[in-house]
Design a protein around this motif. Structure first.
Motif: not given
Length: 159
Positions: A29, A32-33, A35-38
């Motif tokens: 998790e 993933q978080r 990665a979503s923040r680049a």
């Protein structure tokens, strides 16, 4: 303008610690978080390894915390197991966590099923249709056949 954004950009570790300050996260998790923040994948992996080494992130601790929260909601072992696996916790760790909770007496799935049923329904249901409704309720909560049968018998005995 992009120079200003870069100056205020945070590191993967800062973002991860900010997230972990609110609640426990599984490694998957958290990855993933981040990665979503680049953040780049290499930086994410290095950050997660460092957090685990420092004891700030632990899948075992996450699984125990998650289990406690779901037991408080009246959810059964099948649902808890599925949710933990969906959140990226390894199957062996999930099995170990569930077994440890049962052995330590932290959770009695049969009693939890009976409590969940009695909170929702006041009587056992006379007709096959009503009994099936109660069975579906407990099955949707993640209880197995034996636990459902126990809960229905308990509810019928208390009438």
């Amino acid at each position: 303008m992009p120079a200003q954004l870069e100056a205020h950009a945070s590191s993967p570790r800062d973002d991860a610690i900010r997230l972990l300050a609110r609640r426990e996260y599984s490694r998957a998790e958290l990855a993933q978080r981040l990665a979503s923040r680049a953040h780049p994948p290499e930086a994410i992996e290095a950050c997660l390894d460092a957090l685990a080494e420092d004891g700030l992130q632990s899948d075992a601790r996450f699984a125990e915390s998650f289990l406690r929260s779901r037991v408080m909601r009246g959810q059964g072992p099948l649902k808890v197991r599925g949710e933990l696996e969906r959140r990226g916790v390894e199957r062996t760790l999930v099995a170990t966590t569930l077994a440890a909770a049962e052995q330590d007496g932290e959770v009695d799935w049969f009693e939890l099923a009976a409590e969940a049923l009695s909170r929702r329904f006041t009587h056992s249901g006379e007709s096959p249709r009503e009994r099936a409704r109660r069975e579906r309720f407990l099955a949707s909560r993640g209880f197995d056949f034996d636990q459902i049968r126990h809960a229905l018998e308990r509810l019928g005995a208390t009438e």
